[in-house]
Scaffold this motif. Structure first.
Motif, PDB file in Angstrom:
ATOM      1  N   SER A  15       3.531   7.332  -2.533  1.00 49.73           N
ATOM      2  CA  SER A  15       4.208   7.564  -1.262  1.00 49.73           C
ATOM      3  C   SER A  15       4.736   6.273  -0.655  1.00 49.73           C
ATOM      4  O   SER A  15       5.676   6.288   0.126  1.00 49.73           O
ATOM      5  CB  SER A  15       3.260   8.246  -0.271  1.00 49.73           C
ATOM      6  N   GLN A  16       4.143   5.139  -1.022  1.00 48.45           N
ATOM      7  CA  GLN A  16       4.554   3.863  -0.448  1.00 48.45           C
ATOM      8  C   GLN A  16       5.776   3.270  -1.127  1.00 48.45           C
ATOM      9  O   GLN A  16       6.382   2.331  -0.614  1.00 48.45           O
ATOM     10  CB  GLN A  16       3.395   2.869  -0.506  1.00 48.45           C
ATOM     11  N   VAL A  17       6.161   3.800  -2.271  1.00 46.20           N
ATOM     12  CA  VAL A  17       7.345   3.291  -2.959  1.00 46.20           C
ATOM     13  C   VAL A  17       8.418   4.369  -3.107  1.00 46.20           C
ATOM     14  O   VAL A  17       9.433   4.149  -3.742  1.00 46.20           O
ATOM     15  CB  VAL A  17       6.991   2.731  -4.352  1.00 46.20           C
ATOM     16  N   ASP A  18       8.197   5.511  -2.496  1.00 42.72           N
ATOM     17  CA  ASP A  18       9.144   6.629  -2.577  1.00 42.72           C
ATOM     18  C   ASP A  18       9.864   6.763  -1.243  1.00 42.72           C
ATOM     19  O   ASP A  18       9.345   7.340  -0.303  1.00 42.72           O
ATOM     20  CB  ASP A  18       8.395   7.925  -2.915  1.00 42.72           C
ATOM     21  N   SER A  19      11.066   6.252  -1.141  1.00 44.53           N
ATOM     22  CA  SER A  19      11.808   6.287   0.114  1.00 44.53           C
ATOM     23  C   SER A  19      12.289   7.683   0.486  1.00 44.53           C
ATOM     24  O   SER A  19      12.692   7.924   1.621  1.00 44.53           O
ATOM     25  CB  SER A  19      13.015   5.344   0.031  1.00 44.53           C
ATOM     26  N   THR A  20      12.269   8.630  -0.456  1.00 46.65           N
ATOM     27  CA  THR A  20      12.718   9.988  -0.163  1.00 46.65           C
ATOM     28  C   THR A  20      11.643  10.832   0.501  1.00 46.65           C
ATOM     29  O   THR A  20      11.941  11.853   1.095  1.00 46.65           O
ATOM     30  CB  THR A  20      13.135  10.714  -1.453  1.00 46.65           C
ATOM     31  N   GLY A  21      10.386  10.441   0.359  1.00 48.61           N
ATOM     32  CA  GLY A  21       9.303  11.245   0.898  1.00 48.61           C
ATOM     33  C   GLY A  21       8.941  12.438   0.039  1.00 48.61           C
ATOM     34  O   GLY A  21       8.087  13.244   0.403  1.00 48.61           O
ATOM     35  N   LEU A  22       9.552  12.564  -1.143  1.00 49.07           N
ATOM     36  CA  LEU A  22       9.337  13.739  -1.973  1.00 49.07           C
ATOM     37  C   LEU A  22       7.951  13.771  -2.603  1.00 49.07           C
ATOM     38  O   LEU A  22       7.482  14.839  -3.001  1.00 49.07           O
ATOM     39  CB  LEU A  22      10.406  13.815  -3.070  1.00 49.07           C
ATOM     40  N   THR A  23       7.290  12.629  -2.700  1.00 48.17           N
ATOM     41  CA  THR A  23       5.938  12.650  -3.247  1.00 48.17           C
ATOM     42  C   THR A  23       5.006  13.463  -2.357  1.00 48.17           C
ATOM     43  O   THR A  23       3.967  13.923  -2.802  1.00 48.17           O
ATOM     44  CB  THR A  23       5.380  11.221  -3.388  1.00 48.17           C
ATOM     45  N   SER A  44       4.581   7.494   3.695  1.00 49.08           N
ATOM     46  CA  SER A  44       4.672   6.201   4.362  1.00 49.08           C
ATOM     47  C   SER A  44       6.131   5.789   4.408  1.00 49.08           C
ATOM     48  O   SER A  44       6.882   6.054   3.477  1.00 49.08           O
ATOM     49  CB  SER A  44       3.844   5.143   3.626  1.00 49.08           C
ATOM     50  N   VAL A  45       6.535   5.152   5.500  1.00 46.85           N
ATOM     51  CA  VAL A  45       7.932   4.746   5.641  1.00 46.85           C
ATOM     52  C   VAL A  45       8.159   3.310   5.202  1.00 46.85           C
ATOM     53  O   VAL A  45       9.281   2.819   5.253  1.00 46.85           O
ATOM     54  CB  VAL A  45       8.411   4.919   7.102  1.00 46.85           C
ATOM     55  N   VAL A  46       7.124   2.626   4.783  1.00 42.89           N
ATOM     56  CA  VAL A  46       7.276   1.240   4.333  1.00 42.89           C
ATOM     57  C   VAL A  46       7.004   1.152   2.840  1.00 42.89           C
ATOM     58  O   VAL A  46       6.338   2.006   2.256  1.00 42.89           O
ATOM     59  CB  VAL A  46       6.328   0.294   5.102  1.00 42.89           C
ATOM     60  N   GLY A  48       2.904  -2.349   9.789  1.00 39.48           N
ATOM     61  CA  GLY A  48       4.043  -3.015  10.389  1.00 39.48           C
ATOM     62  C   GLY A  48       5.127  -2.097  10.902  1.00 39.48           C
ATOM     63  O   GLY A  48       6.139  -2.573  11.419  1.00 39.48           O
ATOM     64  N   ALA A  49       4.928  -0.775  10.814  1.00 40.02           N
ATOM     65  CA  ALA A  49       5.976   0.162  11.223  1.00 40.02           C
ATOM     66  C   ALA A  49       5.495   1.181  12.249  1.00 40.02           C
ATOM     67  O   ALA A  49       6.159   1.424  13.256  1.00 40.02           O
ATOM     68  CB  ALA A  49       6.540   0.888  10.005  1.00 40.02           C
TER      69      ALA A  49
END
Length: 242
Positions: free
Chosen positions: A48-56, A69-71, A154-155
């Motif tokens: 989830s921390q490296v998936d910018s789509t949120g699909l995980t 996660s958004v970061v 940080g977010a």
């Protein structure tokens, strides 16, 4: 904070959605094996921390929780480097270490965890330090009206009114499901606001600041309710804790 985004991810590649759906179908049975559950949970948290789509967040987890996660990366903290700073409109600012938090009086709350996406984990026990005890130790000044929470990713940030923060079912949580809170679940320390949707329970907690007004958090700035009450909760009561 929510463990997943409330709104659908716009513009996500259809091919990747199909791939994840296929993976989810195959993984559902695999992940239910007790010996594999913990590893699968760690995989979901890391992915989830490296998936910018949120699909995980669509992938199944036998524990019922979902991850988002958004970061790109969240640092890991433990007894050697974790700190929780309490400041703002208080007389006695303080920075707590993890051992200091563990040495304080602990409270236990058992409540359903409910995400805005609709998933629920029933009767989930949390243990930690009542937020009210931390605020009392700091000495909230007369002009204090709300509390802002910041996180070491940080977010993310969150908020509660001072009245909400003093409820007995709102805590700085150290344990979940009778185990120390893992990094994937927002550990070693997260906020837990039992009577509210799970996005209010900020993960990776690092700061508590008393303010003179409510400051919208990460999710509220993106359209979520400021309060996030669960249906049927007593909004003016003191909550319940053991």
């Amino acid at each position: 904070m929510s463990d997943r985004r409330k709104d659908p991810v716009e513009g996500a590649p259809i091919g990747r959605r199909a791939m994840l759906a296929t993976l989810a179908a195959g993984a559902a049975g695999l992940a239910t094996a007790p010996s594999l559950q913990r590893g699968w949970e760690r995989f979901l948290g890391a992915a989830s921390q490296v998936d910018s789509t949120g699909l995980t967040g669509l992938l199944p987890n036998p524990g019922g929780f979902r991850y988002y996660s958004v970061v790109g990366s969240v640092p890991r903290k433990d007894d050697t480097d974790y700190e929780l700073r309490v400041d703002g409109l208080v007389d006695r600012p303080k920075t707590y270490t993890l051992p200091e938090l563990r040495a304080m009086r602990q409270t236990r709350v058992v409540h359903d965890v409910l995400c805005t996406d609709g998933w629920r984990v029933e009767n989930t026990p949390f243990e930690g330090v009542r937020l009210a005890d931390i605020l009392d130790a700091a000495g909230v000044r007369g002009e204090g009206r709300a509390v802002r929470f910041t996180c070491f990713d940080g977010a993310y940030s969150e908020n509660l009114t001072l009245e909400q923060a003093r409820r007995s079912d709102v805590m700085v949580a150290l344990n979940m499901q009778d185990k120390p809170i893992t990094h994937e679940h927002g550990g070693p320390v997260r906020l837990y606001a039992a009577p509210m949707y799970f996005y209010k329970s900020a993960k990776w907690l690092s700061g508590i600041s008393v303010t003179d007004k409510v400051i919208p958090g990460y999710w509220e700035e993106r359209g979520y309710d400021i309060d996030g009450w669960l249906d049927g909760e007593d909004r003016h009561g003191n909550g319940s804790a053991a």
